[in-house]
Design an enzyme around this catalytic site. Structure first.
Site, short mmCIF file in Angstrom:
data_model
loop_
_atom_site.label_atom_id
_atom_site.label_comp_id
_atom_site.label_asym_id
_atom_site.label_seq_id
_atom_site.Cartn_x
_atom_site.Cartn_y
_atom_site.Cartn_z
N ASN A 1 0.82 -1.19 0.00
CA ASN A 1 0.00 0.00 0.00
C ASN A 1 0.87 1.25 0.00
O ASN A 1 1.01 1.92 -1.02
CB ASN A 1 -0.94 -0.02 1.21
N ASP A 2 1.50 1.54 1.13
CA ASP A 2 2.25 2.80 1.26
C ASP A 2 3.35 2.95 0.20
O ASP A 2 3.63 4.05 -0.24
CB ASP A 2 2.85 2.91 2.66
N VAL A 3 3.94 1.82 -0.21
CA VAL A 3 5.05 1.91 -1.17
C VAL A 3 4.57 2.25 -2.57
O VAL A 3 5.39 2.42 -3.48
CB VAL A 3 5.87 0.60 -1.21
#
Lengths: 149, 465
Positions: free
Chosen positions: B392-394
Site C-alpha cells: 500500500n504505502d510503497v
C-alpha cells in the site's frame, strides 16, 4: 745513579701505559653502559608494543570495515535476506572465545560460562548456515524455453 | 599447534568469511559463498581446539552437539514467512554468547593471556566492558524484536514520558560503571553493566513500531557484529575483530538502505514512536466523499489476459495471506497466454531486507523476473496492468506530490503510470503509516476487495475458464 734513573723512566712509562689502559677501560665501560641503556630502551619499547595490542586491533578493525563496506555494497538487493543469514552465522565466530574458556581446565566457573557460550553460538552456526542454504537453494533462474512463445 | 600457525589459520578463516559475503553479489556464486563460510567456521573451531591449553574436548563436543541439533532442527522447520523472527532470535544468541565470553574472560583472564584474576590489563578491561554492554543490549533488544515480529507483544510502539531521558541516563550509568570496573577490576560493576545493558536493550526497541522492523533487524544484525568485535579486542583475536567488523558494517549498510527506502533518518527510527494509529483517524476523516471503482476476479482476469505486459507489486500483505504460491500460478497462466509478467519489489517490502525476494523464490518465481524499484520504475508507463497485492504505502503517489503527507519524500513505485491498476486489498482502510492512498480513487484503478490468497485463487479460476 743512571741505573736508578733508568728504572724510574721505565716505571713512568709503565704508569703511563697503565693510565692509558685505564682510560680505555673506562671508555669501554661507558660504551657498555651506553649499550646496556640501549637494551633497556629496547625492552621498554617491546613492552610498549605488547601493550599496544589495542592499536594493532584497531588497525585490523579499520581495514576490515573498509573490506566489509565494499563487499556488502556489491551484494545484490535480492539476496539481502541470505546476507543477514550468513552474517548471523559468521558472527557466531565468537564461539572461539567460548571454546578457550570451556577448554581451560581448573576454573570451573568460567568453564561453565564458556560451555554456555559454545552451546549458544553452535545453535547460531548450524541454524544460520542451514537457513541460508535453504534460502539460496530456492533462487532459480528462468527455465531456458522462454515463457514468451 | 604453535600460536603462529593458529594465527595463520585464523587468517584463512577470515578470508573464507570475506569470500562468503562476496559470493552474495550474484545468486549463482552465492551457494559457493555459503560453503566457504561453513569452511571458514570449521577451520576457526578446529584451530582453536588444537591450540595449547585447550582441553575438555568432550564437554565442548557436547555443547556443539546440543546447540547444533537445536539450530539444525529450527532452521529446517522454519517457514520462510517467519524468517525475520528467526533472524532476530539468532541475533539474540550471539549477543548472549558475547556476554558469557566477557564474563568468562573476567573471571579467568589468564586463559586468554590478558592478565590474572583481579589484575587484568586496562585496555582489555575497557574492551571487555564494551563487548559486554553491546552483547547484552543485542540480547534483550533482539528478544523484544522477536516478540514483536512473532506477535507475542503488540507491534505498536510503546512510548512513555521521559523515555529518551531515561535511556540517556542508563547510557551514562553504563559509562560510569565501566570506569568503575576498569579502575577497581570490580566484579560488582561488571554484573551491574550487564543488568543495565539488558534493560537498555529492552527500552531501546519497545518504542519502535512494526513498520520499522526492517531497520531494527538490520540494526541488531550490526550490533551482534560489534559485540563480536568488542570481544575480539578483549581477547586480542584478529579473527573475531575482522568478522565482527564485516558483520557490523553489513548490518549498518542494510539499516542505511532501509532508512533510505522509507525516507526516514536513522535517528528518527531509533527514537521510535512511528507507525501508531494517531494519524489514522485524521486520514479516515476525509474519506467520505471519495468514490472508487470496485471490480471482480473476472474483470481482473479479463484485463490481464488481454495485456501484453503485467507488473506485479507484492507487499507484506501477500506474505501474511500466504498468497505467493497461488500468485505464481496466476503468473504462469498469464505467461501461457503470452503476457509478459514481471515483479517489482520496493526496498522495504516485507519485514526484513530482501524478504519478498525469498518468498517469491520459495514460490518458484525465477529471480530474473524479479526487479528492484530503480530497475523497473520506468517500465510502469509501458505496461497495461499493475497488479498490487498486499502493498500500500510503497505505491502511494502522495509521497511524490503531497508535502503534507507523513510519507512525503519516500521513494515509491510509479504504479499510477500503468494504464490499469488492480489493487488487491482486504478493505479500504489506510496502510501501516496511517496514510490514505489517492491511488484508490484514480480513474484507472480497480479495487479488488478480498483476501489476497482468495482473490488470486479466483483470478486463477477465471483465467482457466
Amino acid at each position: 745513579m743512571s741505573d736508578l734513573k733508568g728504572q724510574i723512566d721505565a716505571l713512568k712509562s709503565e704508569v703511563d701505559s697503565l693510565s692509558q689502559r685505564l682510560g680505555e677501560l673506562s671508555d669501554q665501560a661507558q660504551g657498555l653502559a651506553a649499550s646496556s641503556g640501549g637494551v633497556e630502551a629496547v625492552s621498554a619499547a617491546a613492552a610498549e608494543s605488547g601493550g599496544s595490542a589495542t592499536i594493532f586491533g584497531l588497525t585490523v578493525l579499520v581495514l576490515a570495515v573498509f573490506v566489509g563496506y565494499h563487499v556488502v555494497w556489491r551484494v545484490t538487493p535480492a539476496l539481502h535476506s541470505p546476507l543477514m543469514g550468513v552474517t548471523n552465522a559468521i558472527s557466531s565466530v565468537i564461539i572461539v572465545g567460548g571454546l578457550i574458556a570451556a577448554g581451560t581446565e581448573g576454573a570451573t566457573f568460567s568453564e561453565i560460562m564458556g560451555f554456555i557460550a559454545v552451546t549458544l553460538a553452535a545453535v547460531n552456526i548450524f541454524g544460520g548456515f542451514i537457513v541460508t542454504y535453504r534460502m539460496l537453494a530456492m533462487f532459480k533462474k528462468k527455465p531456458k524455453p522462454a515463457a514468451k512463445a | 599447534m604453535t600460536y603462529e600457525l593458529a594465527s595463520l589459520l585464523y587468517l584463512v578463516a577470515s578470508i573464507c568469511f570475506i569470500l562468503a559475503l562476496k559470493g552474495l553479489s550474484h545468486p549463482e556464486s552465492s551457494r559457493r559463498g555459503n560453503y566457504l563460510g561453513m569452511a571458514g567456521m570449521t577451520i576457526a573451531i578446529l584451530t582453536t581446539l588444537a591450540m595449547p591449553g585447550v582441553g575438555n574436548e568432550w564437554l565442548i563436543l557436547l555443547g556443539i552437539v546440543i546447540g547444533g541439533t537445536i539450530g539444525t532442527l529450527v532452521a529446517l522447520r522454519i517457514k520462510m514467512t517467519a524468517l525475520p523472527q528467526l533472524v532476530a532470535a539468532f541475533h539474540s544468541l550471539v549477543g548472549l554468547a558475547a556476554v558469557f565470553v566477557a564474563v568468562a574472560a573476567f573471571y579467568n583472564p589468564s586463559a586468554y593471556g590478558i592478565g590474572v584474576p583481579g589484575n587484568i590489563k586496562v585496555a582489555s578491561l575497557i574492551e571487555m566492558a564494551v563487548g559486554l554492554a553491546i552483547g547484552a543490549i543485542t540480547f534483550t533488544g533482539s528478544i523484544i524484536a522477536f516478540a514483536k515480529l512473532q506477535g507475542l507483544v503488540s507491534g505498536k510502539p510503546v512510548v512513555f514520558p521521559m523515555q529518551h531521558w531515561l535511556n540517556l541516563g542508563l547510557g551514562i550509568a553504563l559509562i560510569v560503571l565501566s570506569a568503575w570496573m576498569v579502575v577497581e577490576t570490580s566484579s560488582t560493576a561488571m554484573w551491574l553493566i550487564a543488568i543495565i545493558a539488558f534493560a537498555l536493550g529492552i527500552l531501546l526497541i519497545i518504542p519502535i513500531g512494526g513498520a520499522d522492523m526492517p531497520v531494527v533487524i538490520s540494526m541488531l544484525n550490526s550490533y551482534s557484529g560489534w559485540a563480536a568485535c568488542g570481544i575480539g579486542f578483549t581477547l586480542e583475536n584478529p579473527l573475531l575483530i575482522i568478522t565482527g567488523a564485516l558483520v557490523g558494517s553489513s548490518g549498518a549498510i542494510l539499516s542505511y538502505i532501509m532508512c533510505k527506502g522509507m525516507n526516514r533518518s536513522f535517528f528518527s527510527v531509533i527514537l521510535g514512536g512511528f507507525g501508531g494509529d494517531s494519524d489514522a483517524a485524521a486520514a479516515a476523516a476525509d474519506e467520505g466523499d471519495k468514490t472508487y471503482r470496485q471490480g471482480s476476479a473476472d474483470d481482473a482476469a479479463f484485463l490481464m489476459r488481454n495485456a501484453t505486459s503485467v507488473i506485479i507489486v507484492p507487499g507484506y500483505g501477500m506474505a501474511v495471506a500466504q498468497a505467493q504460491h497461488v500468485l505464481r500460478e496466476m503468473a504462469d497462466l498469464l505467461k501461457e497466454e503470452g503476457v509478459e509478467v514481471k515483479y517489482a519489489i520496493h526496498p522495504v517490502a516485507g519485514r526484513m531486507p530482501g524478504h519478498m525476494n525469498v518468498l517469491l523464490a520459495e514460490a518458484g518465481v525465477p529471480y530474473d523476473e524479479v526487479f528492484e524499484m530503480e530497475e523497473i520504475n520506468r517500465e510502469f508507463s509501458d505496461s497495461e496492468v499493475a497488479f498490487v497485492i498486499g502493498a500500500n504505502d510503497v505505491t502511494n503517489p502522495a509521497a511524490k506530490t503531497d508535502k503534507a503527507s507523513p510519507i512525503y519524500g519516500m521513494p515509491v513505485l510509479d504504479v499510477e503510470k500503468a494504464q490499469n491498476v488492480l489493487f488487491v486489498k482486504r478493505s479500504m482502510s489506510a496502510g501501516y503509516a496511517g496514510v490514505d492512498n489517492p491511488l484508490f480513487y484514480m480513474d484507472q484503478t480497480m479495487m479488488l476487495l478480498a483476501d489476497a490468497k482468495k482473490m488470486c485463487e479466483d483470478v486463477v479460476k477465471a483465467l482457466e475458464a
